[in-house]
Motif scaffolding. Structure first.
Motif, PDB file in Angstrom:
ATOM      1  N   PHE A 163      37.499  44.592  40.119  1.00  0.00           N
ATOM      2  CA  PHE A 163      37.468  44.778  38.659  1.00  0.00           C
ATOM      3  C   PHE A 163      36.763  43.614  37.982  1.00  0.00           C
ATOM      4  O   PHE A 163      37.307  42.956  37.084  1.00  0.00           O
ATOM      5  N   ASP A 164      35.548  43.349  38.436  1.00  0.00           N
ATOM      6  CA  ASP A 164      34.718  42.271  37.899  1.00  0.00           C
ATOM      7  C   ASP A 164      35.390  40.900  38.016  1.00  0.00           C
ATOM      8  O   ASP A 164      35.257  40.042  37.142  1.00  0.00           O
ATOM      9  N   GLY A 165      36.133  40.706  39.083  1.00  0.00           N
ATOM     10  CA  GLY A 165      36.771  39.423  39.340  1.00  0.00           C
ATOM     11  C   GLY A 165      38.103  39.222  38.653  1.00  0.00           C
ATOM     12  O   GLY A 165      38.720  38.162  38.807  1.00  0.00           O
ATOM     13  N   ARG A 166      38.581  40.214  37.906  1.00  0.00           N
ATOM     14  CA  ARG A 166      39.861  40.062  37.228  1.00  0.00           C
ATOM     15  C   ARG A 166      41.026  40.054  38.212  1.00  0.00           C
ATOM     16  O   ARG A 166      42.027  39.360  38.017  1.00  0.00           O
ATOM     17  N   LEU A 167      40.895  40.825  39.283  1.00  0.00           N
ATOM     18  CA  LEU A 167      41.944  40.889  40.304  1.00  0.00           C
ATOM     19  C   LEU A 167      41.434  40.211  41.577  1.00  0.00           C
ATOM     20  O   LEU A 167      40.368  40.571  42.088  1.00  0.00           O
ATOM     21  N   GLN A 168      42.185  39.238  42.056  1.00  0.00           N
ATOM     22  CA  GLN A 168      41.817  38.545  43.292  1.00  0.00           C
ATOM     23  C   GLN A 168      43.016  38.536  44.232  1.00  0.00           C
ATOM     24  O   GLN A 168      44.141  38.254  43.818  1.00  0.00           O
ATOM     25  N   ASN A 169      42.757  38.862  45.495  1.00  0.00           N
ATOM     26  CA  ASN A 169      43.807  38.801  46.514  1.00  0.00           C
ATOM     27  C   ASN A 169      43.258  38.085  47.744  1.00  0.00           C
ATOM     28  O   ASN A 169      42.145  38.372  48.200  1.00  0.00           O
ATOM     29  N   ILE A 170      44.054  37.139  48.264  1.00  0.00           N
ATOM     30  CA  ILE A 170      43.678  36.409  49.471  1.00  0.00           C
ATOM     31  C   ILE A 170      44.815  36.538  50.464  1.00  0.00           C
ATOM     32  O   ILE A 170      45.947  36.134  50.184  1.00  0.00           O
ATOM     33  N   VAL A 171      44.538  37.097  51.621  1.00  0.00           N
ATOM     34  CA  VAL A 171      45.523  37.194  52.694  1.00  0.00           C
ATOM     35  C   VAL A 171      45.084  36.253  53.811  1.00  0.00           C
ATOM     36  O   VAL A 171      43.888  36.135  54.100  1.00  0.00           O
ATOM     37  N   LEU A 172      46.035  35.552  54.414  1.00  0.00           N
ATOM     38  CA  LEU A 172      45.669  34.543  55.404  1.00  0.00           C
ATOM     39  C   LEU A 172      46.649  34.528  56.563  1.00  0.00           C
ATOM     40  O   LEU A 172      47.801  34.956  56.440  1.00  0.00           O
TER      41      LEU A 172
END
Length: 204
Positions: free
Chosen positions: A131-140
Protein backbone atom coordinates in the motif's frame (compact mmCIF):
# COMPACT_ATOMS: atom_id res chain seq x y z
CA UNK A 1 41.87 0.60 20.72
CA UNK A 2 40.27 -0.71 17.57
CA UNK A 3 39.42 -0.30 13.94
CA UNK A 4 36.83 -1.31 11.40
CA UNK A 5 36.64 -1.81 7.66
CA UNK A 6 33.58 -2.10 5.43
CA UNK A 7 33.09 -3.30 1.89
CA UNK A 8 29.98 -3.13 -0.28
CA UNK A 9 29.50 -4.46 -3.79
CA UNK A 10 26.67 -5.42 -6.13
CA UNK A 11 27.21 -9.09 -6.96
CA UNK A 12 24.21 -9.41 -9.24
CA UNK A 13 21.53 -7.00 -10.46
CA UNK A 14 19.37 -8.08 -7.52
CA UNK A 15 21.97 -9.18 -4.98
CA UNK A 16 24.17 -6.88 -2.87
CA UNK A 17 27.03 -7.89 -0.57
CA UNK A 18 28.00 -6.03 2.61
CA UNK A 19 31.09 -6.99 4.64
CA UNK A 20 32.20 -5.55 7.97
CA UNK A 21 35.41 -6.48 9.81
CA UNK A 22 36.23 -5.12 13.28
CA UNK A 23 39.10 -5.55 15.73
CA UNK A 24 39.17 -4.12 19.25
CA UNK A 25 41.68 -4.34 22.12
CA UNK A 26 41.05 -3.50 25.77
CA UNK A 27 43.41 -3.44 28.73
CA UNK A 28 41.45 -3.61 31.99
CA UNK A 29 43.33 -2.73 35.20
CA UNK A 30 41.92 -3.89 38.56
CA UNK A 31 43.76 -2.91 41.74
CA UNK A 32 42.58 -3.50 45.30
CA UNK A 33 45.29 -3.27 47.97
CA UNK A 34 43.30 -1.43 50.63
CA UNK A 35 44.26 -1.85 54.28
CA UNK A 36 40.82 -1.10 55.71
CA UNK A 37 37.15 -1.76 55.16
CA UNK A 38 34.71 1.14 55.22
CA UNK A 39 31.04 1.65 56.03
CA UNK A 40 28.54 2.91 53.45
CA UNK A 41 29.00 6.37 54.97
CA UNK A 42 32.70 6.28 54.08
CA UNK A 43 33.80 5.98 57.71
CA UNK A 44 36.60 3.61 58.70
CA UNK A 45 35.21 0.26 59.90
CA UNK A 46 38.12 -2.06 60.65
CA UNK A 47 41.52 -3.22 59.47
CA UNK A 48 41.71 -6.17 57.09
CA UNK A 49 43.37 -9.42 58.17
CA UNK A 50 47.01 -10.03 57.36
CA UNK A 51 46.67 -12.99 55.01
CA UNK A 52 48.71 -11.09 52.43
CA UNK A 53 51.53 -8.55 52.63
CA UNK A 54 49.45 -6.13 50.55
CA UNK A 55 45.79 -6.48 51.44
CA UNK A 56 42.54 -5.94 49.60
CA UNK A 57 39.18 -4.64 50.73
CA UNK A 58 37.10 -7.02 48.60
CA UNK A 59 38.53 -10.45 49.47
CA UNK A 60 41.20 -9.77 52.09
CA UNK A 61 43.81 -10.71 49.49
CA UNK A 62 45.65 -8.19 47.34
CA UNK A 63 44.44 -7.78 43.77
CA UNK A 64 46.62 -6.07 41.17
CA UNK A 65 45.88 -7.41 37.70
CA UNK A 66 45.55 -6.39 34.08
CA UNK A 67 43.18 -8.28 31.79
CA UNK A 68 44.01 -8.20 28.09
CA UNK A 69 41.02 -8.64 25.79
CA UNK A 70 41.09 -9.10 22.01
CA UNK A 71 37.85 -9.00 20.00
CA UNK A 72 37.49 -9.85 16.31
CA UNK A 73 34.04 -9.36 14.81
CA UNK A 74 32.79 -9.84 11.28
CA UNK A 75 29.48 -9.44 9.52
CA UNK A 76 28.61 -10.67 6.05
CA UNK A 77 25.29 -9.60 4.60
CA UNK A 78 23.47 -10.59 1.43
CA UNK A 79 20.62 -8.25 0.45
CA UNK A 80 18.24 -9.22 -2.34
CA UNK A 81 15.68 -6.57 -3.44
CA UNK A 82 13.43 -9.12 -5.11
CA UNK A 83 10.75 -6.61 -6.04
CA UNK A 84 9.92 -3.00 -5.31
CA UNK A 85 7.87 -4.19 -2.33
CA UNK A 86 9.86 -7.27 -1.25
CA UNK A 87 13.42 -7.57 0.14
CA UNK A 88 15.22 -10.62 1.54
CA UNK A 89 18.31 -10.40 3.73
CA UNK A 90 20.78 -12.92 5.13
CA UNK A 91 23.45 -12.02 7.68
CA UNK A 92 26.25 -14.12 9.17
CA UNK A 93 28.03 -12.58 12.17
CA UNK A 94 31.03 -14.48 13.62
CA UNK A 95 32.86 -13.19 16.70
CA UNK A 96 35.97 -14.31 18.57
CA UNK A 97 36.95 -13.01 22.02
CA UNK A 98 40.12 -13.86 23.95
CA UNK A 99 40.90 -12.73 27.52
CA UNK A 100 44.04 -13.35 29.58
CA UNK A 101 45.08 -11.86 32.93
CA UNK A 102 48.49 -10.93 34.34
CA UNK A 103 48.93 -10.75 38.13
CA UNK A 104 51.41 -8.16 39.42
CA UNK A 105 51.30 -9.15 43.13
CA UNK A 106 54.82 -10.28 44.14
CA UNK A 107 55.22 -14.01 44.70
CA UNK A 108 52.23 -15.09 42.65
CA UNK A 109 52.95 -17.17 39.55
CA UNK A 110 51.53 -16.25 36.16
CA UNK A 111 50.44 -19.13 33.97
CA UNK A 112 49.54 -18.98 30.30
CA UNK A 113 45.79 -19.17 30.94
CA UNK A 114 43.00 -17.61 28.91
CA UNK A 115 39.26 -17.51 28.42
CA UNK A 116 38.01 -17.45 24.85
CA UNK A 117 34.75 -17.81 23.02
CA UNK A 118 33.44 -18.29 19.51
CA UNK A 119 30.05 -16.83 18.71
CA UNK A 120 28.14 -17.05 15.43
CA UNK A 121 24.70 -15.58 14.76
CA UNK A 122 22.96 -16.26 11.44
CA UNK A 123 19.87 -14.20 10.70
CA UNK A 124 17.46 -14.24 7.78
CA UNK A 125 14.59 -11.79 7.26
CA UNK A 126 11.94 -11.05 4.68
CA UNK A 127 10.51 -7.53 4.37
CA UNK A 128 7.25 -6.58 2.70
CA UNK A 129 6.11 -3.00 1.99
CA UNK A 130 2.50 -2.77 0.79
CA UNK A 131 0.00 0.00 0.00
CA UNK A 132 2.68 2.45 -1.13
CA UNK A 133 4.80 1.69 1.92
CA UNK A 134 2.08 2.38 4.48
CA UNK A 135 2.10 -1.24 5.65
CA UNK A 136 5.42 -2.90 6.43
CA UNK A 137 6.00 -6.40 7.79
CA UNK A 138 9.35 -8.02 8.59
CA UNK A 139 9.56 -11.68 9.57
CA UNK A 140 12.89 -13.06 10.76
CA UNK A 141 14.61 -16.19 11.97
CA UNK A 142 17.96 -16.60 13.77
CA UNK A 143 20.43 -19.33 14.60
CA UNK A 144 22.79 -18.84 17.56
CA UNK A 145 25.99 -20.85 18.12
CA UNK A 146 28.22 -20.24 21.14
CA UNK A 147 31.35 -22.07 22.33
CA UNK A 148 33.20 -20.79 25.41
CA UNK A 149 36.57 -22.27 26.38
CA UNK A 150 38.41 -21.68 29.65
CA UNK A 151 41.77 -22.67 31.14
CA UNK A 152 42.10 -23.41 34.86
CA UNK A 153 45.26 -24.19 36.80
CA UNK A 154 44.67 -27.31 38.90
CA UNK A 155 46.78 -27.96 42.01
CA UNK A 156 46.01 -31.05 44.08
CA UNK A 157 48.05 -32.89 46.74
CA UNK A 158 50.10 -35.77 45.39
CA UNK A 159 50.03 -34.80 41.69
CA UNK A 160 51.91 -32.30 39.61
CA UNK A 161 50.00 -29.08 38.81
CA UNK A 162 48.42 -29.05 35.37
CA UNK A 163 46.21 -26.87 33.17
CA UNK A 164 42.65 -28.02 32.58
CA UNK A 165 40.88 -26.78 29.45
CA UNK A 166 37.09 -26.97 29.40
CA UNK A 167 34.74 -26.16 26.53
CA UNK A 168 30.96 -26.27 26.19
CA UNK A 169 29.44 -25.54 22.77
CA UNK A 170 25.73 -24.87 22.53
CA UNK A 171 23.21 -23.59 20.01
CA UNK A 172 19.61 -22.39 19.84
CA UNK A 173 17.12 -20.74 17.50
CA UNK A 174 15.07 -17.56 17.51
CA UNK A 175 12.29 -15.96 15.48
CA UNK A 176 10.30 -12.76 15.35
CA UNK A 177 7.97 -10.48 13.45
CA UNK A 178 7.54 -6.72 13.20
CA UNK A 179 4.36 -5.10 11.82
CA UNK A 180 4.03 -1.37 11.19
CA UNK A 181 1.23 0.70 9.68
CA UNK A 182 1.50 4.41 8.88
CA UNK A 183 -1.89 6.05 9.36
CA UNK A 184 -0.70 9.53 8.38
CA UNK A 185 2.68 11.14 7.69
CA UNK A 186 3.10 11.80 11.43
CA UNK A 187 1.17 8.91 13.04
CA UNK A 188 2.07 5.24 12.85
CA UNK A 189 1.37 2.11 14.84
CA UNK A 190 3.84 -0.71 15.37
CA UNK A 191 3.81 -4.08 17.10
CA UNK A 192 6.72 -6.54 17.24
CA UNK A 193 7.77 -9.71 18.99
CA UNK A 194 11.04 -11.66 19.02
CA UNK A 195 12.01 -14.89 20.71
CA UNK A 196 15.76 -14.42 21.14
CA UNK A 197 18.80 -15.60 23.09
CA UNK A 198 21.08 -13.32 25.10
CA UNK A 199 24.61 -14.59 24.67
CA UNK A 200 27.05 -13.95 27.54
CA UNK A 201 29.30 -10.91 27.44
CA UNK A 202 33.05 -11.44 27.40
CA UNK A 203 33.37 -10.63 31.13
CA UNK A 204 30.69 -13.22 31.97
Amino acid sequence: LGGAATYEVKLLPKLDLEVLATYAYRGIDFRDVGLYRYRWTGQYARAIGVRSAARGEITGEAIDTTTFEHLVLGRIGFIAPLHQEHTARLYVTPQRVTRSTYDYVPGRPNYDLSDRAWEVVVGAEYEQNLFDGRLQNIVLGKFYWFEPTSDTRVTRPGIDPYTLTASRPTHTFGAGDSLRYRFTDSILGKVSYEYAARLPRSDE
